[in-house]
Write a protein that holds these residues in place. Structure first.
Motif, PDB file in Angstrom:
ATOM      1  N   SER A 260      30.260   3.167  -6.992  1.00  0.00           N
ATOM      2  CA  SER A 260      30.355   4.614  -7.204  1.00  0.00           C
ATOM      3  C   SER A 260      30.931   4.932  -8.581  1.00  0.00           C
ATOM      4  CB  SER A 260      31.225   5.252  -6.119  1.00  0.00           C
ATOM      5  OG  SER A 260      30.646   5.094  -4.848  1.00  0.00           O
ATOM      6  N   GLU A 261      31.938   4.184  -8.980  1.00  0.00           N
ATOM      7  CA  GLU A 261      32.567   4.417 -10.295  1.00  0.00           C
ATOM      8  C   GLU A 261      31.588   4.136 -11.424  1.00  0.00           C
ATOM      9  OE1 GLU A 261      37.241   3.386  -9.219  1.00  0.00           O
ATOM     10  OE2 GLU A 261      35.851   1.779  -9.769  1.00  0.00           O
ATOM     11  N   VAL A 262      30.808   3.079 -11.296  1.00  0.00           N
ATOM     12  CA  VAL A 262      29.813   2.764 -12.323  1.00  0.00           C
ATOM     13  C   VAL A 262      28.756   3.853 -12.394  1.00  0.00           C
ATOM     14  CG1 VAL A 262      27.953   1.173 -12.954  1.00  0.00           C
ATOM     15  CG2 VAL A 262      30.186   0.281 -12.270  1.00  0.00           C
ATOM     16  N   ALA A 263      28.276   4.276 -11.241  1.00  0.00           N
ATOM     17  CA  ALA A 263      27.251   5.328 -11.208  1.00  0.00           C
ATOM     18  C   ALA A 263      27.751   6.598 -11.886  1.00  0.00           C
ATOM     19  CB  ALA A 263      26.844   5.611  -9.765  1.00  0.00           C
ATOM     20  N   TRP A 264      28.974   7.013 -11.578  1.00  0.00           N
ATOM     21  CA  TRP A 264      29.524   8.221 -12.185  1.00  0.00           C
ATOM     22  C   TRP A 264      29.731   8.040 -13.684  1.00  0.00           C
ATOM     23  CZ3 TRP A 264      29.564  12.937 -10.352  1.00  0.00           C
ATOM     24  CH2 TRP A 264      29.513  13.143  -8.962  1.00  0.00           C
ATOM     25  N   ALA A 265      30.178   6.852 -14.085  1.00  0.00           N
ATOM     26  CA  ALA A 265      30.402   6.587 -15.509  1.00  0.00           C
ATOM     27  C   ALA A 265      29.106   6.676 -16.310  1.00  0.00           C
ATOM     28  CB  ALA A 265      31.035   5.206 -15.694  1.00  0.00           C
ATOM     29  N   LEU A 266      27.999   6.377 -15.649  1.00  0.00           N
ATOM     30  CA  LEU A 266      26.699   6.415 -16.323  1.00  0.00           C
ATOM     31  C   LEU A 266      26.035   7.785 -16.263  1.00  0.00           C
ATOM     32  CD1 LEU A 266      25.293   3.002 -15.064  1.00  0.00           C
ATOM     33  CD2 LEU A 266      26.166   3.521 -17.341  1.00  0.00           C
ATOM     34  N   GLY A 267      26.647   8.713 -15.551  1.00  0.00           N
ATOM     35  CA  GLY A 267      26.086  10.057 -15.481  1.00  0.00           C
ATOM     36  C   GLY A 267      25.215  10.313 -14.275  1.00  0.00           C
ATOM     37  N   TYR A 268      25.141   9.351 -13.339  1.00  0.00           N
ATOM     38  CA  TYR A 268      24.374   9.571 -12.113  1.00  0.00           C
ATOM     39  C   TYR A 268      25.196  10.435 -11.160  1.00  0.00           C
ATOM     40  CZ  TYR A 268      20.840   6.020 -13.211  1.00  0.00           C
ATOM     41  OH  TYR A 268      19.806   5.308 -13.779  1.00  0.00           O
ATOM     42  N   THR A 269      24.585  11.476 -10.641  1.00  0.00           N
ATOM     43  CA  THR A 269      25.269  12.330  -9.667  1.00  0.00           C
ATOM     44  C   THR A 269      24.837  12.004  -8.238  1.00  0.00           C
ATOM     45  OG1 THR A 269      23.548  14.024  -9.955  1.00  0.00           O
ATOM     46  CG2 THR A 269      25.540  14.221 -11.311  1.00  0.00           C
ATOM     47  N   ASN A 270      23.793  11.180  -8.112  1.00  0.00           N
ATOM     48  CA  ASN A 270      23.291  10.791  -6.798  1.00  0.00           C
ATOM     49  C   ASN A 270      23.336   9.269  -6.709  1.00  0.00           C
ATOM     50  OD1 ASN A 270      21.346   9.958  -4.695  1.00  0.00           O
ATOM     51  ND2 ASN A 270      20.880  12.149  -4.548  1.00  0.00           N
ATOM     52  N   LEU A 271      24.196   8.753  -5.830  1.00  0.00           N
ATOM     53  CA  LEU A 271      24.378   7.312  -5.717  1.00  0.00           C
ATOM     54  C   LEU A 271      23.104   6.620  -5.250  1.00  0.00           C
ATOM     55  CD1 LEU A 271      26.430   5.048  -6.028  1.00  0.00           C
ATOM     56  CD2 LEU A 271      27.127   5.426  -3.640  1.00  0.00           C
ATOM     57  N   SER A 272      22.335   7.273  -4.392  1.00  0.00           N
ATOM     58  CA  SER A 272      21.090   6.685  -3.901  1.00  0.00           C
ATOM     59  C   SER A 272      20.083   6.505  -5.024  1.00  0.00           C
ATOM     60  CB  SER A 272      20.481   7.561  -2.797  1.00  0.00           C
ATOM     61  OG  SER A 272      21.339   7.613  -1.666  1.00  0.00           O
ATOM     62  N   HIS A 273      20.020   7.485  -5.927  1.00  0.00           N
ATOM     63  CA  HIS A 273      19.111   7.376  -7.069  1.00  0.00           C
ATOM     64  C   HIS A 273      19.506   6.208  -7.963  1.00  0.00           C
ATOM     65  CE1 HIS A 273      17.847  11.904  -6.797  1.00  0.00           C
ATOM     66  NE2 HIS A 273      17.373  11.162  -5.809  1.00  0.00           N
ATOM     67  N   PHE A 274      20.804   6.051  -8.171  1.00  0.00           N
ATOM     68  CA  PHE A 274      21.287   4.939  -8.979  1.00  0.00           C
ATOM     69  C   PHE A 274      20.946   3.608  -8.327  1.00  0.00           C
ATOM     70  CE2 PHE A 274      24.907   1.920  -9.600  1.00  0.00           C
ATOM     71  CZ  PHE A 274      24.567   1.523 -10.893  1.00  0.00           C
ATOM     72  N   SER A 275      21.206   3.482  -7.043  1.00  0.00           N
ATOM     73  CA  SER A 275      20.936   2.237  -6.331  1.00  0.00           C
ATOM     74  C   SER A 275      19.449   1.891  -6.371  1.00  0.00           C
ATOM     75  CB  SER A 275      21.410   2.340  -4.879  1.00  0.00           C
ATOM     76  OG  SER A 275      22.815   2.468  -4.813  1.00  0.00           O
ATOM     77  N   ALA A 276      18.611   2.897  -6.204  1.00  0.00           N
ATOM     78  CA  ALA A 276      17.167   2.661  -6.220  1.00  0.00           C
ATOM     79  C   ALA A 276      16.699   2.214  -7.606  1.00  0.00           C
ATOM     80  CB  ALA A 276      16.424   3.926  -5.791  1.00  0.00           C
ATOM     81  N   ALA A 277      17.219   2.863  -8.641  1.00  0.00           N
ATOM     82  CA  ALA A 277      16.846   2.498 -10.009  1.00  0.00           C
ATOM     83  C   ALA A 277      17.321   1.090 -10.346  1.00  0.00           C
ATOM     84  CB  ALA A 277      17.430   3.510 -10.998  1.00  0.00           C
ATOM     85  N   TYR A 278      18.520   0.747  -9.898  1.00  0.00           N
ATOM     86  CA  TYR A 278      19.075  -0.577 -10.187  1.00  0.00           C
ATOM     87  C   TYR A 278      18.262  -1.662  -9.472  1.00  0.00           C
ATOM     88  CZ  TYR A 278      22.625  -4.047 -11.345  1.00  0.00           C
ATOM     89  OH  TYR A 278      23.277  -5.127 -11.872  1.00  0.00           O
TER      90      TYR A 278
END
Length: 306
Positions: A260-278
């Motif tokens: 969650s901290e990494v996602a927020w640091a990168l500007g992602y507001t949706n954790l699911s979107h970040f996980s899917a992209a990763y």
């Protein structure tokens, strides 16, 4: 933190070395040496000044910051390295003989930077040095090799593979930076596109819009888009997405932040979107990757490697 220098011969003609330090006071040291290897340098963190006093191309003052890289070949050189207090520095170098590099690149020699090509084909006995900002893909690959070397748990075969991958990426990127093959950009436009790239890297968590980039750098949106395709082989959005995902992997490798901290640091507001992209980029969910990093670090600490 004490200074840590590591060096391993991966195969005859190929060595990798890394340096990590956070000096308590300003420091400098002088050096003088003879050399028969090409040196690929990657500055991952901090700032170091390298004053080259005596080379066949003259004196150089190289101010290296995180994100800078260099490729050089000097048969003889001397100089002084300077670093400021309390500034953590991380650097990795690949040292490869011209004979081995030529053997590896012989099928692609036409795509190599002219200075390097002339050296490898024995058409020139001139020393040379290329200093540049690193492409984000090269920067991320250099970080991966640095942590693999410092972790101590990776086999030499793995390290050699990563080293050759990094050399291959850098050689091709150097030629793309030169802009000599059917370029549609003027030298001034190349400089502007690189400024746009730096702008995006500095504001990756809250990136500016295309309209804001166009206004700030006095280029049309279409010219910025075509410039990114020519110089970096991807769109502006593609570059930003790739840079953020590479940054995510670097954050995980550091092991200090959760998903969650990494996602927020990168500007992602949706954790699911970040996980899917990763997962799409790396084939594994970020939580799984982070767990594997932490398990590996625990294993390394237990066995006392390096």
């Amino acid at each position: 933190m004490e200074s840590v220098w590591r060096e391993i011969e991966l195969r005859p003609g190929l060595r990798v070395s890394s340096f990590e330090s956070t000096p308590s006071s300003d420091f400098s040291f002088s050096y003088q040496k003879k050399n028969s290897y090409l040196d690929f340098g990657f500055f991952l963190e901090g700032a170091i000044v390298n004053n080259l006093y005596e080379t066949t191309t003259g004196a150089h003052r190289l101010e290296n910051f995180a994100g800078y890289g260099g490729l050089g070949f000097f048969r003889e050189l001397s100089g002084m390295v300077e670093s400021a207090a309390q500034v953590k520095a991380r650097i990795i170098h690949l040292h490869i003989s011209p004979e081995l590099l030529y053997e590896l690149l012989v099928e692609d020699i036409h795509a190599v930077h002219d200075d390097l090509k002339n050296l490898l084909e024995n058409k020139s006995d001139q020393d040379f040095f290329l200093h540049h900002t690193m492409d984000p893909i090269v920067h991320a690959a250099a970080n991966e090799l640095f942590y693999a070397l410092s972790g101590g748990q990776c086999s030499r075969m793995y390290l050699e593979g990563k080293a050759l991958e990094l050399i291959g990426l850098q050689v091709m990127k150097l030629e793309s930076y030169s802009g000599v093959h059917n370029t549609i950009l003027t030298p001034r436009e190349v400089e502007q596109i690189r400024d746009v790239q730096e702008h995006l890297k500095e504001n990756f968590d809250v990136p500016p819009s295309m309209a804001e980039l166009s206004k700030a750098h006095m280029m049309s949106i279409s010219k910025i888009q075509s410039g990114f395709q020519e110089l970096f082989g991807m769109s502006v959005f593609g570059f930003l997405k790739e840079y953020k995902l590479r940054k995510a992997r670097m954050f995980f490798e550091d092991g200090d932040m959760n998903v969650s901290e990494v996602a927020w640091a990168l500007g992602y507001t949706n954790l699911s979107h970040f996980s899917a992209a990763y997962k799409k980029r790396y084939g594994v969910l970020p939580k799984q990757f982070l767990n594997s990093v932490r398990e590996r670090r625990t294993a390394v600490s237990a066995c006392g490697c390096f």
